[in-house]
Design an enzyme around this catalytic site. Structure first.
Site, mmCIF file in Angstrom:
data_model
loop_
_atom_site.group_PDB
_atom_site.id
_atom_site.type_symbol
_atom_site.label_atom_id
_atom_site.label_comp_id
_atom_site.label_asym_id
_atom_site.label_seq_id
_atom_site.Cartn_x
_atom_site.Cartn_y
_atom_site.Cartn_z
ATOM 1 N N GLU A 192 -32.288 42.269 14.256
ATOM 2 C CA GLU A 192 -33.135 41.975 15.409
ATOM 3 C C GLU A 192 -32.325 41.318 16.521
ATOM 4 O OE1 GLU A 192 -35.573 40.520 11.750
ATOM 5 O OE2 GLU A 192 -33.481 40.906 12.240
ATOM 6 N N HIS A 214 -28.291 39.083 12.503
ATOM 7 C CA HIS A 214 -29.383 39.901 11.984
ATOM 8 C C HIS A 214 -29.606 41.108 12.898
ATOM 9 C CE1 HIS A 214 -31.343 36.480 9.444
ATOM 10 N NE2 HIS A 214 -30.071 36.672 9.166
#
Length: 140
Positions: A70, A68
């Site tokens: 993040e 992801h």
């Protein structure tokens, strides 16, 4: 509009532009990590370094090893001389539960996001940990 909201909207637009780097077909997500009004890291969803830039399998499902945005931003700052302690993470979609754990452990104090993901367990965990979560639904 106050200065913080203007900055939040600008950095979130930058995360949206950064998401364009993703090779994922189903959803492109971008993240910018900011401390003291300075970008210290960035990331977008995609495969680990050295893997082919194909995020979905033949049936269109996301491959299990796709990172992801993040996670990419946090691991990138971890490999640098910077610290994410006290920073703000700008991300185009609200974090999932797994990314929320990383965000908490990385010392991020604020998360500003655009799209609200269908599951809210990541945002719920962040709030429980005292991380400020700000949802900005429109960047216009």
């Amino acid at each position: 509009m106050d200065k913080q909201i203007l900055l939040d909207r600008r950095y979130l637009r930058m995360a949206t532009i950064w998401a364009e780097n993703s090779y994922c077909e189903r959803r492109k997500v971008g993240a910018i990590l900011v401390r003291d009004q300075m970008i210290i890291s960035d990331g977008y969803n995609g495969t680990p370094a050295g893997f082919e830039n194909v995020c979905e399998d033949d049936s269109g499902a996301t491959k299990p090893y796709v990172l992801h945005a993040e996670a990419n931003a946090i691991t990138k700052v971890a490999r640098s001389n910077n610290s994410s302690e006290g920073s703000t993470l700008y991300v185009t979609a609200s974090p999932c539960l797994e990314c929320a754990k990383l965000i908490i452990q990385a010392g991020v104090r604020r998360v500003v996001f655009n799209d609200l993901y269908r599951l809210t367990d990541g945002v719920d965990l962040l709030r429980r940990a005292g991380v400020e979560c700000v949802h900005i639904s429109s960047l216009d």
